[in-house]
Design a protein around this motif. Structure first.
Motif, mmCIF file in Angstrom:
data_model
loop_
_atom_site.group_PDB
_atom_site.id
_atom_site.type_symbol
_atom_site.label_atom_id
_atom_site.label_comp_id
_atom_site.label_asym_id
_atom_site.label_seq_id
_atom_site.Cartn_x
_atom_site.Cartn_y
_atom_site.Cartn_z
ATOM 1 N N ALA A 119 33.011 12.262 29.323
ATOM 2 C CA ALA A 119 33.435 11.214 28.399
ATOM 3 C C ALA A 119 34.844 11.482 27.892
ATOM 4 O O ALA A 119 35.708 10.589 27.918
ATOM 5 C CB ALA A 119 32.453 11.122 27.229
ATOM 6 N N HIS A 120 35.101 12.687 27.465
ATOM 7 C CA HIS A 120 36.412 13.004 26.901
ATOM 8 C C HIS A 120 37.505 13.013 27.965
ATOM 9 O O HIS A 120 38.645 12.614 27.701
ATOM 10 C CB HIS A 120 36.348 14.336 26.168
ATOM 11 N N ALA A 121 37.155 13.452 29.171
ATOM 12 C CA ALA A 121 38.141 13.456 30.257
ATOM 13 C C ALA A 121 38.565 12.037 30.628
ATOM 14 O O ALA A 121 39.707 11.817 31.055
ATOM 15 C CB ALA A 121 37.565 14.162 31.478
ATOM 16 N N LEU A 122 37.660 11.073 30.429
ATOM 17 C CA LEU A 122 37.939 9.683 30.793
ATOM 18 C C LEU A 122 38.449 8.863 29.611
ATOM 19 O O LEU A 122 38.628 7.646 29.726
ATOM 20 C CB LEU A 122 36.669 9.039 31.360
ATOM 21 N N GLY A 123 38.654 9.509 28.460
ATOM 22 C CA GLY A 123 39.136 8.779 27.284
ATOM 23 C C GLY A 123 38.078 7.914 26.643
ATOM 24 O O GLY A 123 38.389 6.983 25.901
ATOM 25 N N ALA A 124 36.813 8.216 26.939
ATOM 26 C CA ALA A 124 35.693 7.476 26.350
ATOM 27 C C ALA A 124 35.083 8.288 25.210
ATOM 28 O O ALA A 124 35.383 9.477 25.050
ATOM 29 C CB ALA A 124 34.639 7.193 27.416
ATOM 30 N N LEU A 125 34.228 7.653 24.426
ATOM 31 C CA LEU A 125 33.541 8.357 23.349
ATOM 32 C C LEU A 125 32.188 8.864 23.817
ATOM 33 O O LEU A 125 31.512 8.228 24.627
ATOM 34 C CB LEU A 125 33.353 7.437 22.138
ATOM 35 N N PHE A 126 31.806 10.005 23.288
ATOM 36 C CA PHE A 126 30.503 10.597 23.577
ATOM 37 C C PHE A 126 29.598 10.326 22.380
ATOM 38 O O PHE A 126 29.812 10.852 21.291
ATOM 39 C CB PHE A 126 30.656 12.096 23.826
ATOM 40 N N LEU A 127 28.605 9.461 22.592
ATOM 41 C CA LEU A 127 27.691 9.041 21.528
ATOM 42 C C LEU A 127 26.344 9.720 21.727
ATOM 43 O O LEU A 127 25.717 9.562 22.768
ATOM 44 C CB LEU A 127 27.507 7.518 21.549
ATOM 45 N N VAL A 128 25.904 10.445 20.720
ATOM 46 C CA VAL A 128 24.628 11.144 20.815
ATOM 47 C C VAL A 128 23.622 10.520 19.851
ATOM 48 O O VAL A 128 23.862 10.456 18.647
ATOM 49 C CB VAL A 128 24.784 12.651 20.519
ATOM 50 N N ASP A 129 22.529 10.063 20.405
ATOM 51 C CA ASP A 129 21.446 9.454 19.633
ATOM 52 C C ASP A 129 20.498 10.558 19.176
ATOM 53 O O ASP A 129 19.706 11.075 19.956
ATOM 54 C CB ASP A 129 20.715 8.433 20.512
ATOM 55 N N GLU A 130 20.586 10.911 17.899
ATOM 56 C CA GLU A 130 19.706 11.927 17.326
ATOM 57 C C GLU A 130 18.724 11.306 16.330
ATOM 58 O O GLU A 130 18.286 11.967 15.394
ATOM 59 C CB GLU A 130 20.521 13.037 16.660
ATOM 60 N N VAL A 131 18.395 10.052 16.541
ATOM 61 C CA VAL A 131 17.411 9.395 15.684
ATOM 62 C C VAL A 131 16.117 10.208 15.637
ATOM 63 O O VAL A 131 15.514 10.382 14.580
ATOM 64 C CB VAL A 131 17.137 7.960 16.175
ATOM 65 N N LEU A 166 33.296 2.893 38.639
ATOM 66 C CA LEU A 166 33.777 1.961 37.619
ATOM 67 C C LEU A 166 35.284 1.745 37.730
ATOM 68 O O LEU A 166 36.019 2.652 38.150
ATOM 69 C CB LEU A 166 33.444 2.494 36.224
ATOM 70 N N PRO A 167 35.759 0.567 37.348
ATOM 71 C CA PRO A 167 37.210 0.337 37.320
ATOM 72 C C PRO A 167 37.897 1.346 36.395
ATOM 73 O O PRO A 167 37.311 1.781 35.394
ATOM 74 C CB PRO A 167 37.334 -1.091 36.776
ATOM 75 N N LYS A 168 39.116 1.698 36.717
ATOM 76 C CA LYS A 168 39.860 2.669 35.920
ATOM 77 C C LYS A 168 40.014 2.171 34.484
ATOM 78 O O LYS A 168 40.257 0.996 34.226
ATOM 79 C CB LYS A 168 41.232 2.897 36.542
ATOM 80 N N ASN A 169 39.842 3.087 33.528
ATOM 81 C CA ASN A 169 40.009 2.804 32.094
ATOM 82 C C ASN A 169 39.099 1.673 31.592
ATOM 83 O O ASN A 169 39.503 0.851 30.772
ATOM 84 C CB ASN A 169 41.469 2.449 31.776
ATOM 85 N N SER A 170 37.869 1.651 32.114
ATOM 86 C CA SER A 170 36.929 0.614 31.668
ATOM 87 C C SER A 170 35.775 1.179 30.843
ATOM 88 O O SER A 170 35.062 0.428 30.179
ATOM 89 C CB SER A 170 36.346 -0.132 32.876
ATOM 90 N N LEU A 171 35.604 2.486 30.856
ATOM 91 C CA LEU A 171 34.471 3.104 30.179
ATOM 92 C C LEU A 171 34.762 3.357 28.703
ATOM 93 O O LEU A 171 35.671 4.118 28.368
ATOM 94 C CB LEU A 171 34.095 4.420 30.863
ATOM 95 N N ALA A 172 33.976 2.721 27.859
ATOM 96 C CA ALA A 172 34.155 2.896 26.420
ATOM 97 C C ALA A 172 33.377 4.088 25.881
ATOM 98 O O ALA A 172 33.851 4.804 24.989
ATOM 99 C CB ALA A 172 33.721 1.634 25.674
ATOM 100 N N ALA A 173 32.166 4.302 26.403
ATOM 101 C CA ALA A 173 31.330 5.366 25.847
ATOM 102 C C ALA A 173 30.218 5.768 26.793
ATOM 103 O O ALA A 173 29.799 5.001 27.664
ATOM 104 C CB ALA A 173 30.725 4.915 24.522
ATOM 105 N N ILE A 174 29.752 6.981 26.590
ATOM 106 C CA ILE A 174 28.508 7.467 27.192
ATOM 107 C C ILE A 174 27.550 7.711 26.039
ATOM 108 O O ILE A 174 27.854 8.472 25.124
ATOM 109 C CB ILE A 174 28.727 8.775 27.981
ATOM 110 N N MET A 175 26.397 7.039 26.070
ATOM 111 C CA MET A 175 25.392 7.200 25.014
ATOM 112 C C MET A 175 24.154 7.851 25.604
ATOM 113 O O MET A 175 23.641 7.409 26.636
ATOM 114 C CB MET A 175 25.024 5.848 24.393
ATOM 115 N N VAL A 176 23.649 8.891 24.926
ATOM 116 C CA VAL A 176 22.523 9.631 25.483
ATOM 117 C C VAL A 176 21.627 10.196 24.395
ATOM 118 O O VAL A 176 22.084 10.499 23.287
ATOM 119 C CB VAL A 176 23.042 10.780 26.389
ATOM 120 N N GLU A 177 20.343 10.315 24.721
ATOM 121 C CA GLU A 177 19.391 11.061 23.903
ATOM 122 C C GLU A 177 19.328 12.477 24.465
ATOM 123 O O GLU A 177 19.215 12.653 25.675
ATOM 124 C CB GLU A 177 17.993 10.451 23.982
#
Length: 501
Positions: A268-280, A234-245
């Motif tokens: 995610a944190h190393a790249l300045g992105a957010l770590f989104l966890v889907d716990e639905v 991915l291009p540098k500083n382009s990742l907003a988030a990682i979303m996972v179940e």
């Protein structure tokens, strides 16, 4: 009765014809399985029996086709040759239009954790409605539910929360927040992941779909190296988030490995992105949420309908120190989040009651029932020689037989290695954890086995998803688990030849 035997002889299926059509509309159809599938005829016979046994549901479906495309307004409820129509439910039982009673092991795809007639939830809704509804303003129920959610899930990172009407909405808002907070656009998701009706990533995802138009990057689940490569591209500083179940629910109850999930958190944190966890779904598996149990530190966590007492509900929340949730503060935030029924009193009241009902002891009890069911099925497969050990699977170092089957499930289409590790793969197995489970099939008769299993369980008074998924509910008891296991053994005994060939 002669009509019944005619159906069986011809392997016929009743076409979805308008109610005005004559009974002569019965036509001989090919099973949805491959023409070379040795179980195709058996599936056609099962569908014929189903058609005769559920004639009123067929009529209701045909009538629905006049008003809904395909008689359906919720895709997952479609089944072949047509779905059962239910007219009542109590406890853990469902009653069909044709008068048959089924034990519910599906649990409304995990939303129905309280069963179908919990007295405390019913009373809480009745009491709330007695005071009127559609206030168009704040109410005490929403504040009480928010306090309960925060107290329970703060160890998983929810210190501030906002309510929605579904898990889909909650995940939609979480992604939007991540893009706004980071100023970036790319979202890493995973093959076979499901985060809602507009956030669905099956391994055979068509270019024609209803997904939201974000810049999604689909990575392989449980594959650290494969995910690393895609993120590195991915291009540098382009990742907003990682979303996972943490466990891919709709994808077949595939458990994320501890190493994989912690890698995602750190990446995610190393790249300045957010770590989104889907716990639905997975929030039901641990009292404080599965994120806390696994030692993860998500930036945002999403929750689903069981939190709202099984009503229309979703939620997303995060820690105060991250500042993500403060963007939704209407006093000085930059993001708006509306929803007429975000705080509707029916859901709020039901949620307040439900959160108390599903306490820590109930979490343990329900998970225990699930583990008993899973162990019982595994013992049957071992007994009949259908277990991984009996099917010639050679185990890769560090990967258990069960993990290998889960990683290579027909739902994911993934393999844990490009190397040829086995000559055979078990034709039937069960995956999942606690009260979230799924029965899988593979091989040339995969589709037929899946269909035969669904019809077999119905004939034994058990309701599961056509794909084998189960979300246990609190009304189930050990006797019901035993009935399920007995039904599975009958199925395995009947189709042993196809399962071990």
């Amino acid at each position: 009765m002669s009509r019944y035997f005619s159906l069986l002889r011809n392997g016929a299926e009743l076409q979805n014809t308008p109610p005005s059509s004559s009974p002569s509309s019965i036509k001989s159809l090919r099973s949805p399985a491959s023409p070379f599938d040795p179980l195709g005829g058996a599936l056609s016979s099962a569908q014929a029996r189903y058609t005769v046994s559920n004639s009123q549901s067929l009529e209701a479906h045909n009538e629905a086709c006049h008003d809904f495309p395909g008689g359906n307004t919720r895709t997952v409820l479609h089944s072949s040759p047509f779905p059962i129509t239910f007219v009542g439910a109590k406890g853990c039982e469902l009653t069909s239009l044709d008068g048959d009673v089924y034990i519910d092991f599906l649990g409304e795809y995990t939303a129905g954790i309280f069963g179908h007639s919990n007295g405390e939830i019913s009373s809480s809704i009745t009491e709330a409605l007695s005071k009127g509804w559609n206030y168009g303003g704040s109410n005490p129920y929403e504040r009480e539910l928010a306090r309960k959610v925060k107290k329970r899930f703060s160890p998983s990172g929810i210190e501030l929360v906002r309510f929605t009407n579904s898990g889909t909405e909650a995940n939609t808002m979480a992604i939007a927040a991540a893009c706004a907070f980071t100023g970036r656009k790319k979202i890493v998701v995973f093959s076979n992941g499901y985060h809602g009706g507009t956030l669905y990533f099956p391994h055979n995802l068509s270019h024609v779909n209803v997904n939201l138009p974000h810049e999604f990057v689909i990575c392989p689940y449980n594959d650290i190296e494969g995910t690393k490569k895609l993120i590195a591209s991915l291009p540098k500083n382009s990742l907003a988030a990682i979303m996972v179940e943490l466990i891919q629910g709709s994808g077949g109850c595939i458990i994320g490995t501890n190493e994989f999930l912690h890698y995602l958190n750190k990446a995610a944190h190393a790249l300045g992105a957010l770590f989104l966890v889907d716990e639905v779904m997975t929030s039901r598996l641990a009292y404080h949420g599965l994120s806390h149990s696994l030692g993860l530190k998500p930036d945002l966590v999403s929750l689903g309908k069981w939190i709202g007492g099984g009503m229309s509900f979703g939620a997303f929340g995060g820690r105060k120190d991250r500042g993500v949730m403060s963007m939704f503060d209407p006093r000085n935030g930059v993001l708006s989040h509306s929803g007429t029924f975000n705080n509707n009193i029916v859901t709020m009241a039901a949620g307040c009651a439900g959160m108390d009902i599903y306490n820590e002891n109930q979490v343990r009890t329900l998970n225990s029932l699930g583990e008993k069911l899973k162990t019982g099925v595994e013992h049957i497969l071992l007994k009949y020689g259908i277990s991984p050990q009996q099917n010639g699977i050679s185990k890769k170092k560090g990967v258990s037989d069960t993990e290998k089957l889960e990683l290579e499930s027909p739902f994911t289409g993934l393999s844990i290695s490009s190397e040829k590790e086995t000559e055979k793969k078990a034709k039937m197995w069960i995956s999942g954890q606690g009260s979230m489970l799924c029965v899988h099939f593979s091989g040339e008769s995969e589709k037929s086995l899946k269909g035969l299993f669904w019809h077999h369980m119905l004939e034994n008074g058990i309701y599961v998803a056509p794909r084998g998924f189960m979300g246990l509910n609190l009304e189930l008891e050990e006797i019901h688990i035993e009935q399920y296991i007995e039904a599975v053994e009958k199925f395995v005994g009947r189709h042993k030849g196809a399962l071990i060939s």
